[in-house]
Design a protein around this motif. Structure first.
Motif, PDB file in Angstrom:
ATOM      1  N   ILE A 101       0.838  -1.201   0.000  1.00  0.00           N
ATOM      2  CA  ILE A 101       0.000   0.000   0.000  1.00  0.00           C
ATOM      3  C   ILE A 101       0.872   1.251   0.000  1.00  0.00           C
ATOM      4  CG2 ILE A 101      -1.695   1.328   1.333  1.00  0.00           C
ATOM      5  CD1 ILE A 101      -2.714  -1.423   2.371  1.00  0.00           C
ATOM      6  N   GLY A 102       1.951   1.234   0.781  1.00  0.00           N
ATOM      7  CA  GLY A 102       2.857   2.369   0.810  1.00  0.00           C
ATOM      8  C   GLY A 102       3.084   2.945   2.187  1.00  0.00           C
TER       9      GLY A 102
ATOM     10  N   LYS B  49      -4.419  14.626   7.972  1.00  0.00           N
ATOM     11  CA  LYS B  49      -4.193  15.856   7.213  1.00  0.00           C
ATOM     12  C   LYS B  49      -3.276  15.539   6.045  1.00  0.00           C
ATOM     13  CE  LYS B  49      -4.597  18.651  11.410  1.00  0.00           C
ATOM     14  NZ  LYS B  49      -3.890  19.553  12.350  1.00  0.00           N
ATOM     15  N   LYS B  50      -3.695  15.898   4.854  1.00  0.00           N
ATOM     16  CA  LYS B  50      -2.917  15.602   3.653  1.00  0.00           C
ATOM     17  C   LYS B  50      -1.547  16.273   3.713  1.00  0.00           C
ATOM     18  CE  LYS B  50      -4.718  15.508  -0.420  1.00  0.00           C
ATOM     19  NZ  LYS B  50      -5.437  15.818  -1.684  1.00  0.00           N
TER      20      LYS B  50
ATOM     21  N   ALA C  48      -5.379   1.064   8.779  1.00  0.00           N
ATOM     22  CA  ALA C  48      -4.802   2.380   9.070  1.00  0.00           C
ATOM     23  C   ALA C  48      -3.922   2.848   7.919  1.00  0.00           C
ATOM     24  CB  ALA C  48      -3.996   2.310  10.366  1.00  0.00           C
ATOM     25  N   CYS C  49      -3.116   1.944   7.391  1.00  0.00           N
ATOM     26  CA  CYS C  49      -2.225   2.267   6.278  1.00  0.00           C
ATOM     27  C   CYS C  49      -3.021   2.710   5.048  1.00  0.00           C
ATOM     28  CB  CYS C  49      -1.359   1.054   5.953  1.00  0.00           C
ATOM     29  SG  CYS C  49      -0.108   1.346   4.687  1.00  0.00           S
ATOM     30  N   HIS C  50      -4.059   1.960   4.738  1.00  0.00           N
ATOM     31  CA  HIS C  50      -4.871   2.280   3.562  1.00  0.00           C
ATOM     32  C   HIS C  50      -5.627   3.592   3.747  1.00  0.00           C
ATOM     33  CE1 HIS C  50      -8.415   1.916   0.833  1.00  0.00           C
ATOM     34  NE2 HIS C  50      -7.467   1.540   0.005  1.00  0.00           N
ATOM     35  N   THR C  51      -6.104   3.855   4.944  1.00  0.00           N
ATOM     36  CA  THR C  51      -6.835   5.096   5.217  1.00  0.00           C
ATOM     37  C   THR C  51      -5.952   6.313   4.949  1.00  0.00           C
ATOM     38  OG1 THR C  51      -8.214   4.018   6.893  1.00  0.00           O
ATOM     39  CG2 THR C  51      -8.080   6.418   6.971  1.00  0.00           C
ATOM     40  N   VAL C  52      -4.727   6.266   5.465  1.00  0.00           N
ATOM     41  CA  VAL C  52      -3.805   7.391   5.273  1.00  0.00           C
ATOM     42  C   VAL C  52      -3.446   7.546   3.799  1.00  0.00           C
ATOM     43  CG1 VAL C  52      -1.507   8.282   5.818  1.00  0.00           C
ATOM     44  CG2 VAL C  52      -2.870   7.203   7.602  1.00  0.00           C
TER      45      VAL C  52
ATOM     46  N   ASN D 115      -4.444  10.842   1.354  1.00  0.00           N
ATOM     47  CA  ASN D 115      -3.340  11.624   0.791  1.00  0.00           C
ATOM     48  C   ASN D 115      -3.287  11.571  -0.728  1.00  0.00           C
ATOM     49  OD1 ASN D 115      -1.189  12.937   2.738  1.00  0.00           O
ATOM     50  ND2 ASN D 115      -1.985  11.117   3.777  1.00  0.00           N
ATOM     51  N   GLU D 116      -3.816  10.500  -1.315  1.00  0.00           N
ATOM     52  CA  GLU D 116      -3.734  10.353  -2.767  1.00  0.00           C
ATOM     53  C   GLU D 116      -4.961  10.882  -3.488  1.00  0.00           C
ATOM     54  OE1 GLU D 116      -2.866   6.233  -3.262  1.00  0.00           O
ATOM     55  OE2 GLU D 116      -0.864   6.411  -2.375  1.00  0.00           O
ATOM     56  N   GLN D 117      -5.940  11.347  -2.731  1.00  0.00           N
ATOM     57  CA  GLN D 117      -7.125  11.941  -3.356  1.00  0.00           C
ATOM     58  C   GLN D 117      -6.777  13.264  -4.005  1.00  0.00           C
ATOM     59  OE1 GLN D 117      -9.894  12.169  -0.113  1.00  0.00           O
ATOM     60  NE2 GLN D 117     -10.812  10.178  -0.531  1.00  0.00           N
TER      61      GLN D 117
END
Length: 237
Positions: free
Chosen positions: A100-101, A179-180, A226-230, A234-236
């Motif tokens: 995921i990153g 926060k992005k 949690a990883c996917h949520t962040v 951020n990628e939106q």
């Protein structure tokens, strides 16, 4: 595309030699020969295009034709996750978080942790494999295990969250606090959750209590959520 990992290669190098294990995989398994192309990364953001010059199963080498550095991701995520009782569950979390990153991972030993001793060598191999499979060019940092109390003493940049399941404690959804473009650290506890004392210590030290949703999640699942949520926020655009 198949990506290989070679941590020692740099942008100034003209040639690369592979380890015996990688050489055998390239020549014996993939049946690559001289003149075939390979792509590899050093885990520091660089992608290299190469051409095999010696297809030796014990000592394969290639000429570097092109080197490009991928831009850094728009966020920095540090997941501090308690080790699971079964190692394979933690390895699954490491694999998926790498895909995921995630940028940094710390195993944190908590009051309710059933596994107190953690060996990271196999964990590093799992992360390396996931890096190659997902075609990422940046290797996540895997820190050595640390106790909860010692982790609380560390300075953290950006926002800090502790995800727990205590319903009588005030919490907000993690998605509402991200926060992005801001560095984020998220603490996730063991199978028995954080102790009340740990939650109190964390909130006293500036960690914001959050929930990952209505479902009660396993430790490794919580780490992936949690990883996917962040990443998603951020990628939106």
């Amino acid at each position: 595309m198949q990506l290989f990992y070679h941590p020692e290669v740099s942008a100034n190098d003209k040639e690369v030699r592979f380890s015996r294990e990688e050489s055998r995989h390239i020549v014996k398994v993939l049946r690559k020969k001289e003149g075939d192309s390979l792509q590899l990364t050093n885990g520091k953001g660089w992608i290299f295009e190469t051409e095999i010059t010696m297809a030796d199963a014990n000592n394969c080498s290639a000429r570097i034709l092109k080197a490009e550095k991928e831009p850094a991701p728009p966020y920095y995520l540090h997941l501090a996750v308690a080790p699971t009782k079964m190692n394979d569950r933690y390895e699954w979390f490491l694999e998926k978080a790498t895909e995921i990153g995630v940028q940094e991972i710390t195993p944190v030993i908590c009051d309710h942790s059933e596994r107190k001793v953690v060996k990271t060598e196999r964990f590093k191999r799992v992360i390396q494999s996931a890096l190659k499979q997902s075609l990422h060019a940046r290797m996540p940092i895997l820190n050595e295990p640390i106790s909860f109390s010692e982790f609380m003493k560390k300075e953290m940049n950006g926002t800090k969250f502790i995800a727990h399941c205590e319903e009588d404690q005030p919490r907000k959804l993690l998605s509402g606090g991200i926060k992005k473009g801001v560095s984020t650290t998220i603490l996730i506890g063991p199978e028995g959750d954080f102790s009340s004392e740990e939650i109190e210590i964390a909130t006293r030290n500036g960690w914001e209590a959050v929930s990952l949703g209505n479902s009660r999640l396993r430790t490794e699942t919580a780490g992936v959520v949690a990883c996917h949520t962040v990443a998603l926020i951020n990628e939106q655009e």
